[in-house]
Enzyme design. Structure first.
Site, PDB file in Angstrom:
ATOM      1  N   ASP A   1     -10.060  -4.426  -4.733  1.00 49.62           N
ATOM      2  CA  ASP A   1      -9.520  -4.056  -3.498  1.00 49.62           C
ATOM      3  C   ASP A   1     -10.262  -3.277  -2.542  1.00 49.62           C
ATOM      4  O   ASP A   1     -10.111  -3.149  -1.385  1.00 49.62           O
ATOM      5  CB  ASP A   1      -8.330  -3.178  -4.352  1.00 49.62           C
ATOM      6  CG  ASP A   1      -7.242  -2.600  -3.245  1.00 49.62           C
ATOM      7  OD1 ASP A   1      -6.305  -3.292  -2.768  1.00 49.62           O
ATOM      8  OD2 ASP A   1      -7.321  -1.452  -2.654  1.00 49.62           O
TER       9      ASP A   1
ATOM     10  N   HIS B   1      -8.336  -5.027   0.111  1.00 47.46           N
ATOM     11  CA  HIS B   1      -7.233  -4.391   0.199  1.00 47.46           C
ATOM     12  C   HIS B   1      -6.225  -4.990   1.570  1.00 47.46           C
ATOM     13  O   HIS B   1      -5.269  -5.280   1.506  1.00 47.46           O
ATOM     14  CB  HIS B   1      -7.274  -2.854   0.794  1.00 47.46           C
ATOM     15  CG  HIS B   1      -6.024  -2.213   0.444  1.00 47.46           C
ATOM     16  ND1 HIS B   1      -5.360  -1.974  -0.313  1.00 47.46           N
ATOM     17  CD2 HIS B   1      -5.412  -1.433   1.579  1.00 47.46           C
ATOM     18  CE1 HIS B   1      -4.053  -0.998  -0.128  1.00 47.46           C
ATOM     19  NE2 HIS B   1      -4.295  -0.887   1.199  1.00 47.46           N
TER      20      HIS B   1
ATOM     21  N   SER C   1       0.877  -0.958  -0.017  1.00 42.73           N
ATOM     22  CA  SER C   1      -0.081   0.006  -0.105  1.00 42.73           C
ATOM     23  C   SER C   1       0.838   1.437  -0.136  1.00 42.73           C
ATOM     24  O   SER C   1       1.809   1.265  -0.881  1.00 42.73           O
ATOM     25  CB  SER C   1      -0.830   0.031   1.319  1.00 42.73           C
ATOM     26  OG  SER C   1      -2.025   0.768   1.229  1.00 42.73           O
TER      27      SER C   1
END
Ligand SMILES: *[C@@H]1O[C@H](CO)[C@@H](O)[C@H](O)[C@H]1NC(C)=O
Ligand SMILES: *[C@@H]1O[C@H](CO)[C@@H](O)[C@H](O)[C@H]1NC(C)=O
Length: 311
Positions: free
Chosen positions: A237, A292, A119
């Site tokens: 995601d 995610h 990320s």
């Protein structure tokens, strides 16, 4: 020392070792174990992990387990820095901090290391790789990272950006104060406010070479020391917006997704992306059905997209 003397000396420590046969067996096993241990530690390069926003090294527990099981003996370091609330510190500051720790690990690993960054961490690692002139990172994996920027306030980001409606966030983010205090503002990319993005964002336009600067050639050269660039992401995601940003795609000014190879930073090869692609060293791995927060704990993602790059 003759054998007899050696034996009696040895028997002080191993009183049960009564015959030379046992002694030589012990020696042989010890040598074998040492050889095996040496083989294991040199077989796989050390792996360094960099966490995402509002998180810390403990988020990599599952991934560390996967790596050690698949590649026994791998030295895995999940960097313990800028955790949780501190992860919203400005990007350049975090890059300097992570660069120091990564450099220390690399100094002890002349054979090279692999880097996986999750990320926000993906952008931190790109900064590190651009700024460190002698790094020995072999394969760099960006795991669901907003590489071309973020244009969406999902529930998780709402904790940091108290603005509902992504079209208003630029009012907060494209100001000096926010650029100096909120990491997300450093990669906030509002496609409808291109001029303001280029003028006020002091991070992403420089990293992506969208705004020319004096260090561009140097950063590109440093970044291109990596062997492989692996970009992992997927349509479910739900945080990275658009999800294609994890593979350098992004919105244009009418919010249509433009893929990586049509982006200006790719065409102009501003930071080496096109070079990597032409060299055959850019790998994309797209997986659907992964949220995610699941990327680093999903076994299939590890098997299909990650494992082979940690050689
Ligand atoms: C590890 O995986 C399990 C099962 O998928 C999950 O419940 C847990 O939250 C994961 N741990 C971390 C730190 O992500
Ligand atoms: C939006 O941009 C795309 C790509 O440039 C173009 O094909 C499309 O016609 C545009 N749509 C509108 C409504 O302007």
């Amino acid at each position: 020392m003759n054998i007899k003397a050696e034996r009696s000396w040895l028997m002080l420590f191993f009183p049960n070792c009564t015959s030379m046969k046992t002694f030589s067996f012990l020696v042989t096993s010890a040598v074998l174990m040492l050889l095996l241990a040496a083989g294991y530690t040199s077989a796989y390069k050390p792996v360094i992990l960099v966490h995402g926003v509002l998180s810390g090294p403990s988020s990599f527990k599952n991934l560390t387990r996967f790596i050690k099981k698949a590649h026994p003996g791998t030295e895995v370091t999940a960097i313990d820095l800028f955790n949780n609330e501190e992860s919203t510190e400005p990007m350049w500051e975090q890059i300097d901090g992570f660069a120091k720790v990564i450099q220390e690990i690399m100094d002890k690993s002349p054979e090279g290391v692999h880097l996986l960054c999750y990320s926000q961490g993906g952008l931190i690692c790109r900064g590190v790789l651009s700024k460190l002139p002698n790094h020995n990172v072999q394969n760099f994996i960006a795991l669901s990272s907003p590489l071309a920027g973020q244009f969406g306030v999902t529930e998780m980001l709402h904790e940091i950006i108290p603005v509902s409606g992504r079209k208003l966030v630029y009012l907060l983010c494209y100001r000096q104060f926010a650029q100096m205090h909120i990491s997300i503002c450093n990669y906030w990319n509002d496609p409808l406010r291109r001029v303001k993005y280029l003028k006020f964002n002091n991070f992403l336009p420089l990293l992506n070479g969208e705004k020319a600067h004096g260090k561009m050639a140097e950063w590109k050269k440093n970044f291109l020391r990596i062997k492989k660039l692996v970009l992992i992401g997927g349509p479910d995601d739900d945080v990275i917006t658009p999800w294609q940003s994890s593979q350098f795609g992004f919105y244009n000014n009418n919010e249509t997704i433009i893929e990586m190879r049509k982006q200006m930073f790719y065409r102009k090869n501003t930071f080496g992306l096109k070079t990597l692609d032409t060299r055959g060293d850019l790998i994309m791995c797209t997986r659907s059905g992964v949220k995610h927060t699941e990327w680093h704990s999903n076994k299939k993602v590890f098997k299909k997209c990650i494992q082979k790059w940690f050689d």
